[in-house]
Design an enzyme around this catalytic site. Structure first.
Site: not given
Length: 166
Positions: A37-39
């Site tokens: 979920s980290n971009q």
């Protein structure tokens, strides 16, 4: 006490990106920004118009090809969960030694406000380090917890830092 990861850097590194301290998923995988979920990886991929690949080796290779070093401001800290707001009693990484070892680094990007705050305190405690010639930028956090900006807004800021107009 949670302990961070070793730096990724080489003699060609020009830009140092500093996070605060890896989250639990990254620590378990022993890989930077392992939480899907980290971009972070998506932003770098879009900025350099190249896939970062999957897995630690592919991503390390991408960073080094892109002349990017990656580390964290904190070597260790007390923290319940993965939120930066929960970091307590941090121990700093030796950024001065990293800068000495890789003198081509001339820009430092701080991934989020907690990394930036930690960096300012580190600089105040290490006034002999030559930070003056460095381009330093507080970048919007790539964490999913940072929902104040859209992906495209974050991408614009990161892209401007990573690939400034000449």
């Amino acid at each position: 006490m949670k302990t961070g990861l070793t730096p990724i850097a080489n003699d060609n590194s020009r830009i140092l990106i500093l996070g605060s301290l890896p989250g639990d998923i990254s620590l378990a995988a022993q890989e930077y920004y392992a939480n899907s979920s980290n971009q972070f990886w998506r932003i770098l991929s879009r900025t350099f118009e190249e896939t970062t690949g999957e897995g630690d080796e592919s991503r390390r290779s991408f960073l080094l090809r892109s002349e990017i070093a990656l580390w964290d401001i904190f070597a260790a800290a007390e923290r319940t969960g993965s939120l930066d707001s929960q970091i307590r009693s941090p121990i700093y990484n030796d950024l001065a030694s990293l800068i000495d070892k890789y003198p081509c680094i001339d820009a430092i990007g701080l991934n989020g406000k907690r990394a930036y705050q930690g960096f300012k305190l580190y600089c105040a405690q290490n006034p002999d380090v030559a930070w003056d010639g460095m381009r330093v930028c507080c970048l919007p956090s790539t964490s999913a917890a940072n929902a104040k900006m859209t992906f495209d807004e974050k991408l614009r800021v990161w892209r401007a830092f990573l690939k400034p107009a000449s």
